[in-house]
Design an enzyme around this catalytic site. Sequence first.
Site, PDB file in Angstrom:
ATOM      1  CD1 TRP A   1      -1.856  -2.288   2.033  1.00  0.00           C
ATOM      2  CD2 TRP A   1      -2.739  -1.638   0.090  1.00  0.00           C
ATOM      3  NE1 TRP A   1      -2.730  -3.259   1.621  1.00  0.00           N
ATOM      4  CE2 TRP A   1      -3.290  -2.893   0.439  1.00  0.00           C
ATOM      5  CE3 TRP A   1      -3.153  -1.030  -1.105  1.00  0.00           C
ATOM      6  CZ2 TRP A   1      -4.225  -3.551  -0.358  1.00  0.00           C
ATOM      7  CZ3 TRP A   1      -4.081  -1.683  -1.898  1.00  0.00           C
ATOM      8  CH2 TRP A   1      -4.604  -2.924  -1.526  1.00  0.00           C
TER       9      TRP A   1
ATOM     10  CG  ASP B   1      -3.119   3.773   4.708  1.00  0.00           C
ATOM     11  OD1 ASP B   1      -3.986   3.489   5.554  1.00  0.00           O
ATOM     12  OD2 ASP B   1      -3.064   3.222   3.590  1.00  0.00           O
TER      13      ASP B   1
ATOM     14  CE  LYS C   1      -7.053  -2.705   5.251  1.00  0.00           C
ATOM     15  NZ  LYS C   1      -7.222  -4.022   4.627  1.00  0.00           N
TER      16      LYS C   1
END
Length: 360
Positions: free
Chosen positions: A101, A171, A195
Amino acid sequence: MARVYNFSAGPAVLPEEVLAEAASEMLDYAGTGMSVMEMSHRSKAFGEIIQNAEADLRELVGIPDNYKVLFLQGGASQQFAAVPMNLMKNRVADYLITGSWAKKAFKEAKIYGDARAIASSEDETFSYIPDCSDLDVSPDADYVYICENNTIYGTKFHTLPNTKGKDLVADVSSCFLSEPVDITKYGVMYGGAQKNIGPAGVVIAIIREDLITDDVLEGTPTMLKWKTQADADSLYNTPPAYGIYICGKVFKWLKAQGGLEAMQARNQEKAALLYDFLDQSTLFSGTVRKEDRSLMNVPFVTGDADLDAAFVAEAKAAGLENLKGHRSVGGMRASIYNAMPKAGVEALVQFMDKFEQVHK
C-alpha cells in the site's frame, strides 16, 4: 448457522453487540419509522448520528480542536492521490516503502510531483521496518508518508520515523483505534474503516487545520479537495450514511470496553497467544522480524504450499474463516482486529496445534 471466527483482513469482523443493535434498529431507527439506510443525510436524525460519531471519536483518540475529522468515501486508496493534491506545495514528498500500500501510494504521488523513496524494506519482502531514526529527508519535502501498519506483510511502525520537522502523513487503515496515539505527531492520519472500525465504504481522515487550504494542485477535483469536505462538515454530498452510523456504534462500543488503552492491552494479549505458539512451533513459522510484528495482522507459513492450502481448507471446515494469505504473498494470515474475541485466537491456536501433531 452458527457464527464463525472471521480472520479476514477487511472487510472484517465487527463487534456482535454492534451488529445486534443495528439489526434491532433496521426497520425503525430511534422512533423515526425508517432505517438509517433510508433517511436523508440532511435530516436532524442523521445530523445527530454524524455529530455524535465525531464527538466520540474525538474523545477516544484525544483529537485537539485544531484538527478536523472528515468522513469520506473512495477508500484509503483515493487518498493516495488526495494527499499530494492537497499537500504538494513544493511538488516534493518523501515516502517510506514498507509494503504494497505504501508502494502504491508512492507510485500515485509520482504522478503529481517528485516523490522520493527514502527508505524501503522491499529487499526482504517487506518483512521488517527500516531504521527511521536518521532518514535522508528532503529539505524541500512537503511531507513524509508512511503506511503505519502493513496489512499484507504484518509489520508495524512501533516508533514513528524522525521526519526532521516535516509533516507526517500516515495511512492507519489496519491499526486505527487499536492502541492510544498522539495525534499531534501527525499532520494527516487517515484510514479505511473496513478493517478495524466499520463496514466498507467509509474513510476517516484526521487533518491538522492549517493543512486544509484552497492552495491545492491545479486540476484537483472538487471532491478531492479536503477544504470542500471540511467546510461542509463531511456533508458536501451524500456521505456513506449507514457506514458512518455503524462506525459511530463501534466508537461507543470501544468507549464501553475502556477506550484505547484497554483495547491495546487486549490486543497485546491476543497477539501474544498466536506469536508465542508460532515461536515454539516446529511446523509453522512467522514471517516478520519480531520487533516489527503487528498486533493486527499475523502472517505465517508452513514452508509447503500444498500444506498451507490444506491448512486453510481444514480451518475453514472447523469454522476458522479467511485465513488464506494475500494473493501476492501466499501462506496464511490471521487478522485479529479489535472485535476478534480472545476465544477466536485461542480456537485458532488449538487448531494449529492439532494440525501440527498430524503433519509434523
